[in-house]
Scaffold this motif. Structure first.
Motif, mmCIF file in Angstrom:
data_model
loop_
_atom_site.group_PDB
_atom_site.id
_atom_site.type_symbol
_atom_site.label_atom_id
_atom_site.label_comp_id
_atom_site.label_asym_id
_atom_site.label_seq_id
_atom_site.Cartn_x
_atom_site.Cartn_y
_atom_site.Cartn_z
ATOM 1 N N MET A 167 0.838 -1.189 0.000
ATOM 2 C CA MET A 167 0.000 0.000 0.000
ATOM 3 C C MET A 167 0.886 1.257 0.000
ATOM 4 S SD MET A 167 -2.967 1.041 2.715
ATOM 5 C CE MET A 167 -1.894 1.928 3.812
ATOM 6 N N THR A 168 0.556 2.194 -0.841
ATOM 7 C CA THR A 168 1.334 3.436 -0.896
ATOM 8 C C THR A 168 0.866 4.388 0.205
ATOM 9 O OG1 THR A 168 1.525 3.186 -3.279
ATOM 10 C CG2 THR A 168 2.013 5.355 -2.375
ATOM 11 N N THR A 169 1.789 4.824 1.033
ATOM 12 C CA THR A 169 1.444 5.737 2.126
ATOM 13 C C THR A 169 1.648 7.186 1.674
ATOM 14 O OG1 THR A 169 3.687 5.869 2.996
ATOM 15 C CG2 THR A 169 2.327 4.015 3.763
ATOM 16 N N PRO A 170 1.099 8.150 2.426
ATOM 17 C CA PRO A 170 1.355 9.564 2.088
ATOM 18 C C PRO A 170 2.851 9.885 2.072
ATOM 19 C CG PRO A 170 -0.461 9.379 3.642
ATOM 20 C CD PRO A 170 0.119 8.000 3.507
ATOM 21 N N LEU A 171 3.624 9.231 2.986
ATOM 22 C CA LEU A 171 5.066 9.491 2.984
ATOM 23 C C LEU A 171 5.712 8.937 1.715
ATOM 24 C CD1 LEU A 171 7.581 10.607 4.329
ATOM 25 C CD2 LEU A 171 7.798 8.468 5.618
ATOM 26 N N ASP A 172 5.257 7.766 1.259
ATOM 27 C CA ASP A 172 5.793 7.231 -0.011
ATOM 28 C C ASP A 172 5.556 8.241 -1.138
ATOM 29 O OD1 ASP A 172 6.504 4.836 1.194
ATOM 30 O OD2 ASP A 172 4.589 3.873 0.718
ATOM 31 N N THR A 173 4.350 8.800 -1.163
ATOM 32 C CA THR A 173 3.996 9.766 -2.209
ATOM 33 C C THR A 173 4.872 11.011 -2.110
ATOM 34 O OG1 THR A 173 1.737 8.953 -2.124
ATOM 35 C CG2 THR A 173 2.072 11.086 -3.189
ATOM 36 N N LEU A 174 5.084 11.454 -0.865
ATOM 37 C CA LEU A 174 5.918 12.644 -0.657
ATOM 38 C C LEU A 174 7.365 12.367 -1.081
ATOM 39 C CD1 LEU A 174 6.184 15.521 0.440
ATOM 40 C CD2 LEU A 174 6.391 14.555 2.749
#
Ligand code: SF4
Length: 194
Positions: free
Chosen positions: A1-8
């Motif tokens: 699962m992609t987390t907001p931190l991964d996206t950032l």
């Protein structure tokens, strides 16, 4: 699962904001995870780190690991240690020295990245740029004075000189660093990771 931190972090790694000023082009070098309880805020990658893409994989990194007592496995474990320079890309050099970190970088990214970390953490402020940003060190203050006042720094923040080759002569001239600061630093680092 992609987390907001991964996206950032993906956005950071794709950043080209100041590409026009970077002689070797953008290559952001950052390490962090939501559990990093030791944060090391340095200056900017040198040309060697730009080439490898591995933060602090140079003589300065060797010295910093010796100062902190961190072995490479711990140092490069983002679950424990965040490596967050004031400028994420190699800024180039002039007159035999690396240029300062790009001024656009920390204001653009730091607050969002730091917000992803645990509230209780130890932050090592390595060099004047990090100390000005996170200790409010006045421009006229020498690095020696800023480091010598380490015990008065706000809780959770620890000022250090940059561990470049120049730091060796500086340490000889300032023996209190090895006698007083390094033992306190190692204790604070151990405590932060315990
Ligand atoms: S130094 Fe920072 S702001 Fe400039 S391109 Fe690299 S990541 Fe973006």
């Amino acid at each position: 699962m992609t987390t907001p931190l991964d996206t950032l972090l993906a956005a950071v790694r794709g950043c080209t904001l100041c590409a026009a000023h970077l002689p070797l082009g953008p290559r952001p070098v950052v390490q962090l995870a939501p559990t990093s309880r030791l944060v090391i805020i340095g200056q900017a990658p040198g040309s060697k780190v730009h080439a490898s893409g591995v933060p602090w994989q140079d003589d300065s990194g060797e010295r910093l690991r010796a100062w902190t007592g961190l072995d490479p496995a711990t140092f490069y474990d983002p679950a424990q240690v965040a490596l967050l320079p004031m400028g994420f890309c190699y800024p180039g050099a002039a007159g035999g020295a690396d240029l300062p970190p790009r001024p656009e970088c920390a204001p653009l990214w730091h607050a969002r990245l730091l917000a992803a970390l645990p509230a209780r953490r130890l932050t090592l402020l390595v060099g004047m740029h990090a100390q000005r940003a996170y200790l409010g060190t006045a421009r006229g203050t020498t690095l020696t004075a800023a480091v010598q006042a380490f015990a008065q720094a706000p809780a959770g923040r620890f000022p250090l000189p940059h561990p470049s080759w120049r730091s060796q002569g500086w340490m000889r001239r300032n023996p209190w660093f090895e006698q007083q600061v390094l033992p306190a630093l190692r204790q604070a680092v151990r405590h932060s990771l315990a």
